[in-house]
Design an enzyme around this catalytic site. Structure first.
Site, PDB file in Angstrom:
ATOM      1  N   PHE A 164       0.758  -1.283  -0.152  1.00 35.09           N
ATOM      2  CA  PHE A 164      -0.119   0.023   0.071  1.00 35.09           C
ATOM      3  C   PHE A 164       1.221   1.160  -0.200  1.00 35.09           C
ATOM      4  O   PHE A 164       1.500   1.678   1.028  1.00 35.09           O
ATOM      5  CB  PHE A 164      -0.817  -0.108   1.196  1.00 35.09           C
ATOM      6  CG  PHE A 164      -1.926   0.949   1.435  1.00 35.09           C
ATOM      7  CD1 PHE A 164      -3.173   0.700   0.594  1.00 35.09           C
ATOM      8  CD2 PHE A 164      -1.838   2.317   2.339  1.00 35.09           C
ATOM      9  CE1 PHE A 164      -4.191   1.880   0.827  1.00 35.09           C
ATOM     10  CE2 PHE A 164      -2.726   3.056   2.320  1.00 35.09           C
ATOM     11  CZ  PHE A 164      -3.895   3.091   1.878  1.00 35.09           C
ATOM     12  N   LEU A 221       1.086   4.645  -0.010  1.00 31.03           N
ATOM     13  CA  LEU A 221       0.601   6.061   0.333  1.00 31.03           C
ATOM     14  C   LEU A 221       1.408   7.023   1.019  1.00 31.03           C
ATOM     15  O   LEU A 221       1.597   8.116   0.259  1.00 31.03           O
ATOM     16  CB  LEU A 221      -0.945   5.939   1.142  1.00 31.03           C
ATOM     17  CG  LEU A 221      -1.585   7.082   1.455  1.00 31.03           C
ATOM     18  CD1 LEU A 221      -2.149   7.872   0.397  1.00 31.03           C
ATOM     19  CD2 LEU A 221      -2.696   6.807   2.530  1.00 31.03           C
ATOM     20  N   THR A 222       2.087   6.861   2.069  1.00 31.44           N
ATOM     21  CA  THR A 222       2.983   7.558   2.838  1.00 31.44           C
ATOM     22  C   THR A 222       4.086   8.120   2.084  1.00 31.44           C
ATOM     23  O   THR A 222       4.660   7.453   0.931  1.00 31.44           O
ATOM     24  CB  THR A 222       3.258   7.034   4.076  1.00 31.44           C
ATOM     25  OG1 THR A 222       2.403   6.589   4.836  1.00 31.44           O
ATOM     26  CG2 THR A 222       4.308   7.735   4.667  1.00 31.44           C
ATOM     27  N   GLU A 223       4.029   9.492   2.084  1.00 31.89           N
ATOM     28  CA  GLU A 223       5.436   9.993   1.497  1.00 31.89           C
ATOM     29  C   GLU A 223       6.288  10.819   2.376  1.00 31.89           C
ATOM     30  O   GLU A 223       5.919  11.002   3.527  1.00 31.89           O
ATOM     31  CB  GLU A 223       4.896  11.129   0.438  1.00 31.89           C
ATOM     32  CG  GLU A 223       4.097  10.592  -0.772  1.00 31.89           C
ATOM     33  CD  GLU A 223       3.849  11.398  -1.904  1.00 31.89           C
ATOM     34  OE1 GLU A 223       3.082  11.061  -2.812  1.00 31.89           O
ATOM     35  OE2 GLU A 223       4.016  12.819  -1.471  1.00 31.89           O
ATOM     36  N   GLN A 230       3.461  -5.663  46.714  1.00 32.23           N
ATOM     37  CA  GLN A 230       2.133  -5.155  46.540  1.00 32.23           C
ATOM     38  C   GLN A 230       2.568  -4.263  45.210  1.00 32.23           C
ATOM     39  O   GLN A 230       1.629  -4.106  44.545  1.00 32.23           O
ATOM     40  CB  GLN A 230       1.502  -4.688  47.626  1.00 32.23           C
ATOM     41  CG  GLN A 230       0.809  -5.691  48.582  1.00 32.23           C
ATOM     42  CD  GLN A 230       0.124  -4.730  49.672  1.00 32.23           C
ATOM     43  OE1 GLN A 230       0.392  -3.735  50.041  1.00 32.23           O
ATOM     44  NE2 GLN A 230      -0.842  -5.413  50.278  1.00 32.23           N
ATOM     45  N   GLU A 274      -0.578   3.941  10.945  1.00 32.67           N
ATOM     46  CA  GLU A 274      -2.017   3.984  10.841  1.00 32.67           C
ATOM     47  C   GLU A 274      -2.675   5.134  11.317  1.00 32.67           C
ATOM     48  O   GLU A 274      -3.763   5.287  12.006  1.00 32.67           O
ATOM     49  CB  GLU A 274      -2.634   2.611  11.588  1.00 32.67           C
ATOM     50  CG  GLU A 274      -2.390   1.282  10.938  1.00 32.67           C
ATOM     51  CD  GLU A 274      -2.958   1.019   9.719  1.00 32.67           C
ATOM     52  OE1 GLU A 274      -4.005   1.774   9.268  1.00 32.67           O
ATOM     53  OE2 GLU A 274      -2.363   0.059   8.962  1.00 32.67           O
ATOM     54  N   SER A 319      -1.192   9.141  17.381  1.00 32.39           N
ATOM     55  CA  SER A 319      -2.286   9.297  18.330  1.00 32.39           C
ATOM     56  C   SER A 319      -2.877  10.566  18.423  1.00 32.39           C
ATOM     57  O   SER A 319      -4.124  10.701  18.534  1.00 32.39           O
ATOM     58  CB  SER A 319      -1.629   9.005  19.681  1.00 32.39           C
ATOM     59  OG  SER A 319      -1.164   7.594  20.042  1.00 32.39           O
TER      60      SER A 319
END
Length: 385
Positions: free
Chosen positions: A120, A122-124, A280, A364, A367
């Protein structure tokens, strides 16, 4: 899929992951390569096409079923999923969502079988979290499209047989409306794949830059034919939304593994003559991680249900991707803390997963991008000031 058949698939994948792949994790990380026999086994199990329609040779899993499968696959190195993830996810879905019937019939059966590995593109370099700013261009010259530009961090690029390439076909259109998608086979003159990237983690999953220098493809390479002209951005966003739920489920599987590693270590490691699991503060770390894992699993399953129903294909995928990526990072950090100095040593599973988990907060959609998507969807015009 019939419930009994799906249960059998999950059981088979669980055995494959835990009995065959988990013992090889350190080797995969050290050699930065997935063993050929693991690849062939994944093909035989149908893992290259679990999300693709049955009519094209896939398993045709729903998003809800796919999420449960990803829980199992996430229990081991993410490079396993990466090997066939683009075939099922963002690359395969380009054809499912936007391809012509001829394109689907020609490519999808081979993608589903694993005989063709798809990437895929897409990213550049200057278009990552906001792909609408991409600058790769394609212009029509007679009966061919000519593509020029560069792509970055393209998963499986060194191994790919075909690239789903996004290029600007109308430079005068608004940023999101002048982009189209092209099927470009590997080996096409003018297409060059750079050496694979040397990353912080996720070794065994290869990425690389891809360059297009007057790459010529026939008009039939335009995904969707004439109807697909200048509709590539919408196609990409639909594929990415599916991918966000998909990858979120993977992170939940990794969180489960990290909890198991933490519990196992705390149950056997002694300090000052006592098992550290009796302390704990260590118990608190484990409790927080189990709670994060539990919440992540519930979030993914709810997002998957809504995605299948078509009631939420935007906010839900972004919410679950945002939460799951931050969640697994917290769980990984606690796992290293529980292991103490051992958690910082190469060859220890939690050290490797710590490096692997960091990427999930970036790809993807970062955040921060998920925060923007969620807020804008809820605020509407108010978000524009």
């Amino acid at each position: 899929m019939d419930a009994a058949d799906f249960s059998a698939v999950l059981s088979e994948v669980r055995r494959f992951v835990r009995d065959r792949v988990v013992p090889l994790e350190a080797e995969i990380d050290e050699k930065d390569e997935m063993p050929a026999d693991i690849r062939e086994a994944a093909k035989k199990m149908g893992l290259f096409g679990f999300a693709l329609p049955e009519e094209y040779g896939g398993l045709g899993l729903s998003m809800f079923e796919e999420a449960q499968l990803m829980f199992e696959l996430g229990y081991t190195t993410p490079s396993l999923r990466s090997m066939f993830g683009t075939n099922n996810g963002i690359a395969g879905h380009v054809l499912m969502v936007g391809g012509t019937e001829e394109q689907k019939a020609h490519w999808l059966p081979r993608i589903a079988s694993g005989d063709v590995l798809a990437s895929f593109a897409l990213t550049e370099p200057e278009a990552g979290s906001d792909p609408s700013t991409l600058t790769t261009r394609a212009h029509l010259d007679g009966d061919e499209w000519v593509i020029n530009g560069a792509k970055r961090y393209i998963t499986n690029a060194p191994l790919a047989d075909v690239f789903m390439v996004f290029a600007r076909t109308d430079p005068d259109a608004p940023r999101t409306r002048g982009i189209s998608t092209f099927l470009v086979p590997a080996g096409t003159p003018g297409l060059t794949v750079a050496p694979k990237d040397h990353k912080m983690g996720q070794f065994g999953a290869w990425t690389a830059d891809v360059f297009f220098d007057d790459v010529r493809v026939p008009v039939s390479a335009l995904v969707g034919g004439d109807a697909g002209l200048n509709r590539g951005f919408a196609t990409a966003m639909g594929c990415i939304a599916h991918g966000r739920v998909h990858i979120s489920a993977l992170m939940v599987g990794m969180a489960e593994r990290l909890v198991d590693e933490s519990v196992g270590y705390a149950s056997t490691r002694k300090q000052s003559g006592k098992l550290i699991g009796s302390f704990q503060l260590v118990q608190g770390l484990i409790a927080d991680s189990q709670t994060d894992y539990y919440a992540g699993r519930a979030t993914v399953l709810e997002a998957a249900r809504a995605f299948d129903a078509g009631t939420d294909t935007k906010i839900g995928p972004s919410c679950t991707k945002y939460f799951a990526s931050e969640m697994v990072w917290r769980v990984a950090d606690r796992a290293v803390q529980i292991h103490g100095g051992a958690g910082y040593m190469r060859g220890v599973a939690v050290e490797r997963f710590y490096r692997d988990a960091r990427l999930f907060r970036i790809y993807e959609g970062t955040s921060q991008i998920q925060q923007v998507i969620i807020a804008k969807a809820l605020l509407g015009e108010a978000a524009r000031g």
